[in-house]
Design a protein around this motif. Structure first.
Motif, PDB file in Angstrom:
ATOM      1  N   THR A  31       0.835  -1.201   0.000  1.00  0.00           N
ATOM      2  CA  THR A  31       0.000   0.000   0.000  1.00  0.00           C
ATOM      3  C   THR A  31       0.871   1.252   0.000  1.00  0.00           C
ATOM      4  OG1 THR A  31      -1.737  -1.184   1.188  1.00  0.00           O
ATOM      5  CG2 THR A  31      -1.873   1.210   1.198  1.00  0.00           C
ATOM      6  N   SER A  32       1.926   1.233   0.803  1.00  0.00           N
ATOM      7  CA  SER A  32       2.847   2.369   0.834  1.00  0.00           C
ATOM      8  C   SER A  32       3.553   2.532  -0.510  1.00  0.00           C
ATOM      9  CB  SER A  32       3.877   2.196   1.951  1.00  0.00           C
ATOM     10  OG  SER A  32       3.231   2.286   3.211  1.00  0.00           O
ATOM     11  N   LEU A  33       3.913   1.416  -1.149  1.00  0.00           N
ATOM     12  CA  LEU A  33       4.545   1.486  -2.467  1.00  0.00           C
ATOM     13  C   LEU A  33       3.584   2.099  -3.489  1.00  0.00           C
ATOM     14  CD1 LEU A  33       6.462  -1.913  -2.565  1.00  0.00           C
ATOM     15  CD2 LEU A  33       7.504   0.345  -2.822  1.00  0.00           C
ATOM     16  N   CYS A  34       2.312   1.748  -3.386  1.00  0.00           N
ATOM     17  CA  CYS A  34       1.312   2.330  -4.291  1.00  0.00           C
ATOM     18  C   CYS A  34       1.293   3.854  -4.179  1.00  0.00           C
ATOM     19  CB  CYS A  34      -0.087   1.782  -3.984  1.00  0.00           C
ATOM     20  SG  CYS A  34      -0.351   0.083  -4.496  1.00  0.00           S
ATOM     21  N   ASP A  35       1.497   4.356  -2.966  1.00  0.00           N
ATOM     22  CA  ASP A  35       1.507   5.810  -2.749  1.00  0.00           C
ATOM     23  C   ASP A  35       2.732   6.472  -3.387  1.00  0.00           C
ATOM     24  OD1 ASP A  35      -0.742   5.517  -1.195  1.00  0.00           O
ATOM     25  OD2 ASP A  35       0.348   5.573   0.708  1.00  0.00           O
ATOM     26  N   LEU A  36       3.816   5.711  -3.520  1.00  0.00           N
ATOM     27  CA  LEU A  36       5.097   6.310  -3.914  1.00  0.00           C
ATOM     28  C   LEU A  36       5.330   6.321  -5.415  1.00  0.00           C
ATOM     29  CD1 LEU A  36       7.533   4.771  -1.261  1.00  0.00           C
ATOM     30  CD2 LEU A  36       6.692   7.114  -1.341  1.00  0.00           C
ATOM     31  N   VAL A  37       4.635   5.446  -6.156  1.00  0.00           N
ATOM     32  CA  VAL A  37       5.013   5.298  -7.567  1.00  0.00           C
ATOM     33  C   VAL A  37       4.637   6.496  -8.443  1.00  0.00           C
ATOM     34  CG1 VAL A  37       5.195   2.775  -7.624  1.00  0.00           C
ATOM     35  CG2 VAL A  37       2.971   3.862  -8.058  1.00  0.00           C
ATOM     36  N   HIS A  38       3.972   7.501  -7.865  1.00  0.00           N
ATOM     37  CA  HIS A  38       3.697   8.720  -8.632  1.00  0.00           C
ATOM     38  C   HIS A  38       4.989   9.516  -8.848  1.00  0.00           C
ATOM     39  CE1 HIS A  38      -0.270   7.623  -7.316  1.00  0.00           C
ATOM     40  NE2 HIS A  38       0.069   7.824  -6.075  1.00  0.00           N
ATOM     41  N   GLU A  39       5.994   9.263  -8.005  1.00  0.00           N
ATOM     42  CA  GLU A  39       7.246  10.008  -8.119  1.00  0.00           C
ATOM     43  C   GLU A  39       8.184   9.229  -9.040  1.00  0.00           C
ATOM     44  OE1 GLU A  39       8.765  10.729  -4.139  1.00  0.00           O
ATOM     45  OE2 GLU A  39       6.730  10.550  -3.382  1.00  0.00           O
ATOM     46  N   PRO A  40       8.682   9.868 -10.103  1.00  0.00           N
ATOM     47  CA  PRO A  40       9.469   9.153 -11.115  1.00  0.00           C
ATOM     48  C   PRO A  40      10.626   8.329 -10.551  1.00  0.00           C
ATOM     49  CG  PRO A  40       8.989  11.374 -11.866  1.00  0.00           C
ATOM     50  CD  PRO A  40       8.455  11.275 -10.467  1.00  0.00           C
ATOM     51  N   GLU A  41      11.356   8.884  -9.599  1.00  0.00           N
ATOM     52  CA  GLU A  41      12.506   8.141  -9.070  1.00  0.00           C
ATOM     53  C   GLU A  41      12.056   6.884  -8.318  1.00  0.00           C
ATOM     54  OE1 GLU A  41      16.062   8.784  -5.886  1.00  0.00           O
ATOM     55  OE2 GLU A  41      15.441  10.532  -7.052  1.00  0.00           O
ATOM     56  N   ARG A  42      10.968   7.017  -7.546  1.00  0.00           N
ATOM     57  CA  ARG A  42      10.430   5.868  -6.804  1.00  0.00           C
ATOM     58  C   ARG A  42       9.859   4.838  -7.770  1.00  0.00           C
ATOM     59  NH1 ARG A  42      12.551   8.665  -4.085  1.00  0.00           N
ATOM     60  NH2 ARG A  42      11.943   9.915  -2.323  1.00  0.00           N
ATOM     61  N   LEU A  43       9.250   5.349  -8.818  1.00  0.00           N
ATOM     62  CA  LEU A  43       8.705   4.460  -9.845  1.00  0.00           C
ATOM     63  C   LEU A  43       9.834   3.626 -10.436  1.00  0.00           C
ATOM     64  CD1 LEU A  43       6.403   3.539 -11.774  1.00  0.00           C
ATOM     65  CD2 LEU A  43       7.023   5.443 -13.243  1.00  0.00           C
ATOM     66  N   TYR A  44      10.927   4.295 -10.770  1.00  0.00           N
ATOM     67  CA  TYR A  44      12.079   3.600 -11.348  1.00  0.00           C
ATOM     68  C   TYR A  44      12.593   2.527 -10.388  1.00  0.00           C
ATOM     69  CZ  TYR A  44      16.727   2.642 -13.101  1.00  0.00           C
ATOM     70  OH  TYR A  44      17.848   1.989 -13.551  1.00  0.00           O
ATOM     71  N   GLN A  45      12.713   2.887  -9.108  1.00  0.00           N
ATOM     72  CA  GLN A  45      13.198   1.926  -8.115  1.00  0.00           C
ATOM     73  C   GLN A  45      12.242   0.739  -7.998  1.00  0.00           C
ATOM     74  OE1 GLN A  45      13.604   4.747  -4.731  1.00  0.00           O
ATOM     75  NE2 GLN A  45      15.657   3.940  -4.508  1.00  0.00           N
ATOM     76  N   THR A  46      10.946   1.014  -8.109  1.00  0.00           N
ATOM     77  CA  THR A  46       9.955  -0.053  -7.990  1.00  0.00           C
ATOM     78  C   THR A  46      10.019  -0.982  -9.198  1.00  0.00           C
ATOM     79  OG1 THR A  46       8.523   1.424  -6.715  1.00  0.00           O
ATOM     80  CG2 THR A  46       7.494  -0.551  -7.623  1.00  0.00           C
ATOM     81  N   VAL A  47      10.187  -0.388 -10.383  1.00  0.00           N
ATOM     82  CA  VAL A  47      10.285  -1.187 -11.603  1.00  0.00           C
ATOM     83  C   VAL A  47      11.509  -2.094 -11.553  1.00  0.00           C
ATOM     84  CG1 VAL A  47      10.684  -1.070 -14.105  1.00  0.00           C
ATOM     85  CG2 VAL A  47       9.003   0.429 -13.040  1.00  0.00           C
ATOM     86  N   THR A  48      12.635  -1.566 -11.043  1.00  0.00           N
ATOM     87  CA  THR A  48      13.851  -2.374 -11.008  1.00  0.00           C
ATOM     88  C   THR A  48      13.727  -3.500  -9.984  1.00  0.00           C
ATOM     89  OG1 THR A  48      14.876  -0.764  -9.525  1.00  0.00           O
ATOM     90  CG2 THR A  48      15.414  -0.581 -11.853  1.00  0.00           C
ATOM     91  N   GLY A  49      12.818  -3.359  -9.041  1.00  0.00           N
ATOM     92  CA  GLY A  49      12.571  -4.436  -8.077  1.00  0.00           C
ATOM     93  C   GLY A  49      11.449  -5.363  -8.498  1.00  0.00           C
ATOM     94  N   GLY A  50      11.072  -5.282  -9.761  1.00  0.00           N
ATOM     95  CA  GLY A  50       9.891  -5.975 -10.257  1.00  0.00           C
ATOM     96  C   GLY A  50       9.857  -7.483 -10.092  1.00  0.00           C
ATOM     97  N   GLU A  51      11.033  -8.137 -10.146  1.00  0.00           N
ATOM     98  CA  GLU A  51      11.041  -9.604 -10.012  1.00  0.00           C
ATOM     99  C   GLU A  51      10.459  -9.998  -8.657  1.00  0.00           C
ATOM    100  OE1 GLU A  51      14.868  -8.428  -9.385  1.00  0.00           O
ATOM    101  OE2 GLU A  51      13.727  -7.254 -10.839  1.00  0.00           O
ATOM    102  N   ARG A  52      10.767  -9.185  -7.668  1.00  0.00           N
ATOM    103  CA  ARG A  52      10.290  -9.490  -6.328  1.00  0.00           C
ATOM    104  C   ARG A  52       8.759  -9.404  -6.252  1.00  0.00           C
ATOM    105  NH1 ARG A  52      13.928  -6.792  -1.749  1.00  0.00           N
ATOM    106  NH2 ARG A  52      15.525  -7.062  -3.314  1.00  0.00           N
TER     107      ARG A  52
END
Length: 99
Positions: free
Chosen positions: A48-69
């Motif tokens: 839920t917290s990650l959902c809040d963060l992905v609006h920010e480009p840098e956080r989005l990038y970090q989330t995408v790179t962690g995608g396998e998890r």
């Protein structure tokens, strides 16, 4: 005196549905660490917290790179974890395309 001071607490901003978020670049990695725990409720809060963060480009990038998890979580035994993971991935896709 001393006693009154103890009762005076700052109002808590903790949302029980969200995991606490670290500041800056640590936010996403810290939440990903919390996705490793066994407790489904804990994982849902981190998602839920990650959902809040992905609006920010840098956080989005970090989330995408962690995608396998996140793909691992799509196989989770807990339905709430799977559904929240889908929600997060959906947001990630929308924001990635919308740039």
């Amino acid at each position: 005196g001393k006693h009154a001071q103890n009762n005076h607490r700052a109002p808590s901003v903790m949302d029980p549905n969200r995991a606490p978020v670290a500041f800056g670049r640590r936010a996403v990695p810290q939440l990903f660490e919390q996705l490793q725990v066994q407790d489904p409720a804990h994982k849902v809060r981190a998602l839920t917290s990650l959902c809040d963060l992905v609006h920010e480009p840098e956080r989005l990038y970090q989330t995408v790179t962690g995608g396998e998890r996140l793909q691992v979580l799509l196989q989770d035994d807990d339905a709430a974890v799977r559904s929240k993971t889908c929600e997060l991935l959906h947001l990630v896709m929308n924001h990635s395309i919308g740039r």
